[in-house]
Design an enzyme around this catalytic site. Structure first.
Site, short mmCIF file in Angstrom:
data_model
loop_
_atom_site.label_atom_id
_atom_site.label_comp_id
_atom_site.label_asym_id
_atom_site.label_seq_id
_atom_site.Cartn_x
_atom_site.Cartn_y
_atom_site.Cartn_z
N LYS A 114 0.82 -1.58 0.49
CA LYS A 114 0.48 0.09 -0.12
C LYS A 114 0.87 1.21 -0.02
O LYS A 114 1.97 1.52 0.06
CB LYS A 114 -0.77 -0.20 1.09
CG LYS A 114 -1.96 -1.55 1.70
CD LYS A 114 -2.96 -0.39 2.81
CE LYS A 114 -3.92 -2.78 2.82
NZ LYS A 114 -4.88 -2.21 2.28
N ARG B 64 -9.67 -12.49 2.41
CA ARG B 64 -10.69 -12.66 2.01
C ARG B 64 -10.43 -14.79 2.56
O ARG B 64 -10.97 -15.16 2.74
CB ARG B 64 -11.28 -12.85 0.66
CG ARG B 64 -10.18 -12.44 -0.36
CD ARG B 64 -10.34 -12.23 -1.48
NE ARG B 64 -10.43 -10.86 -1.35
CZ ARG B 64 -10.58 -10.28 -2.14
NH1 ARG B 64 -11.15 -9.98 -3.86
NH2 ARG B 64 -11.12 -8.22 -2.24
#
Length: 427
Positions: A207, A281
């Site tokens: 990020k 996830r």
């Protein structure tokens, strides 16, 4: 501590000299909040934020009109992560005072836990804090198991192990069983599954700083479902509920997972990793497999899962996904009763097929051809829920945390969602 500033409520508008939009006025006796009957709880919360902004750190909620909901609205706006604030609460009946005290204990725990720096809150600490909170309200009705590190790999929790192995702090799975029946064979009514990424750098799909600086809050889903279970217990939950927290850091190291890796799950699904920043996830999948194995009536997972949900809803609503229309309606009804913001976003069968991989059954992220990122993430999770069309709710926690203060919230965690899930569990 200075003498308390009195805060009173009035159904009358402020004196015209304060302006036609004034929601509060100041006089020799203290501060008066002027309710208009349209959005009184929101008005109280916004006024409390302004009062805190004035530097007033000791208040007394005084006079008529205060109840648990109005007291709570004031505290939601007044509380902030820095400094000490003292509130002298008004006289409430026993039931209302107990409700307020439980909110203060549990939802403040959620906010404080999410706000904690990652240096202080690793996977093991998050799991233990969850155990301590629920044990405090449930006593001997709780049992739990913590599995960590290489034991996860040996027991087949490959998503959680793969994501967490790049950190010196071992990944952890907390499996907690709240069983008020005392019967070990009692059916499990509900399973709660929470994403507990205690810091998310994005891994090798790293990020930018502007997107990483709030990633201590990436365990917000785990804190929310933990708080929801604890709060439901204080409201008399008499059904068996299991909690699964999937806790890990997502960091870069020589041992971290990489693009192109393939994860094989216990249900036989193979997943190609094409974005290490779509790690939530991957860990939730392990928890959902365990939840499905319990054959519960209800599965709820909560996660700060996608930026796409925030793009759609900002930080003002939690995003709800489900194939079960009736169940989704029940949760939205619970949200309305608790005055918490939820909004349902699309989830259809075709979203389950928008994760193509050349090397595995699933990709962990959608391609540019399938830009509905929050819906495809929910579609991914559905592959790990045995009966995904009935009894399953996915909450993408876009309203969990605010990077900057706004008119009704300080910067940091909000605690939103706890009451709604608890309401649904006890309905």
């Amino acid at each position: 501590m200075t003498e308390a500033m009195k805060i009173t409520l009035s159904p009358q508008p402020a004196d015209a000299r304060w302006g036609e939009k004034a929601t509060y006025s100041i006089n020799n006796d203290g501060i008066t909040l002027h309710l208009n009957g349209a959005d009184d709880l929101g008005l109280i919360q916004r006024a409390a934020r302004k009062i805190d902004g004035l530097g007033i750190k000791h208040v007394q909620l005084s006079g008529e009109g205060w109840d648990a909901d109005r007291c709570w609205a004031f505290w939601q706006g007044y509380k902030a992560p820095k400094g000490i604030r003292k509130v002298e609460w008004p006289d409430l009946d026993d039931a209302q005072r107990q409700e307020l005290d439980n909110r203060l204990m549990i939802i403040d725990w959620v906010r404080d836990t999410i706000n904690a720096p990652a240096e202080e809150l690793g996977p093991s600490q998050l799991a233990q804090r969850a155990v301590d909170l629920i044990s405090n309200v449930a006593g001997d009705r709780v049992t739990y198991r913590i599995t960590k590190g290489e034991d996860l790999r040996e027991q087949g929790y490959m998503g959680l192990h793969t994501v967490g192995r790049g950190s010196e702090r071992s990944p952890v799975l907390l499996a907690l069983d709240y069983n008020p029946t005392g019967d070990k064979e009692a059916p499990v009514y509900a399973c709660l599954v929470g994403k507990g990424i205690t810091f998310d750098s994005g891994g090798y799909s790293i990020k930018q700083t502007a997107f990483m600086d709030s990633m201590k809050s990436d365990m917000g889903g785990a804190a929310t479902v933990t708080g929801a279970l604890a709060f439901a217990i204080t409201r008399g939950l008499n059904k068996r509920v299991k909690l699964f927290l999937c806790c890990a850091d997502n960091l870069i190291s020589g041992n971290a997972f990489k693009l192109g890796d393939i994860i094989t799950y216990r249900n036989g699904k193979k997943v190609e990793v094409m974005n290490t920043d779509a790690e939530g996830r991957l860990v939730l999948a392990d928890g959902l497999i365990d939840a499905s194995a319990q054959k519960p009536e209800l599965i709820i997972d909560a996660a700060t899962l996608t930026g796409a949900a925030k793009t759609a809803l900002g930080n003002d609503y939690h995003a709800l996904f489900s194939f079960d229309d009736a169940l989704a309606g029940r949760l939205l009804a619970s949200a309305a009763q608790e005055n918490e913001p939820f909004w349902r976003l699309p989830l259809a069968e075709f979203h389950r097929n928008q994760l193509p991989s050349n090397f595995a059954e699933l990709n962990n992220t959608g391609s540019a051809a399938y830009p509905a990122g929050a819906s495809t993430a929910a579609g991914f999770l559905s592959h790990f829920v045995e009966n995904y069309q009935q009894g399953w709710l996915h909450i993408d926690c876009s309203a969990t945390y605010r990077k900057a203060p706004v008119e009704q919230w300080s910067a940091g965690a909000t605690g939103l969602g706890v009451r709604t899930i608890a309401n649904l569990l006890t309905a």
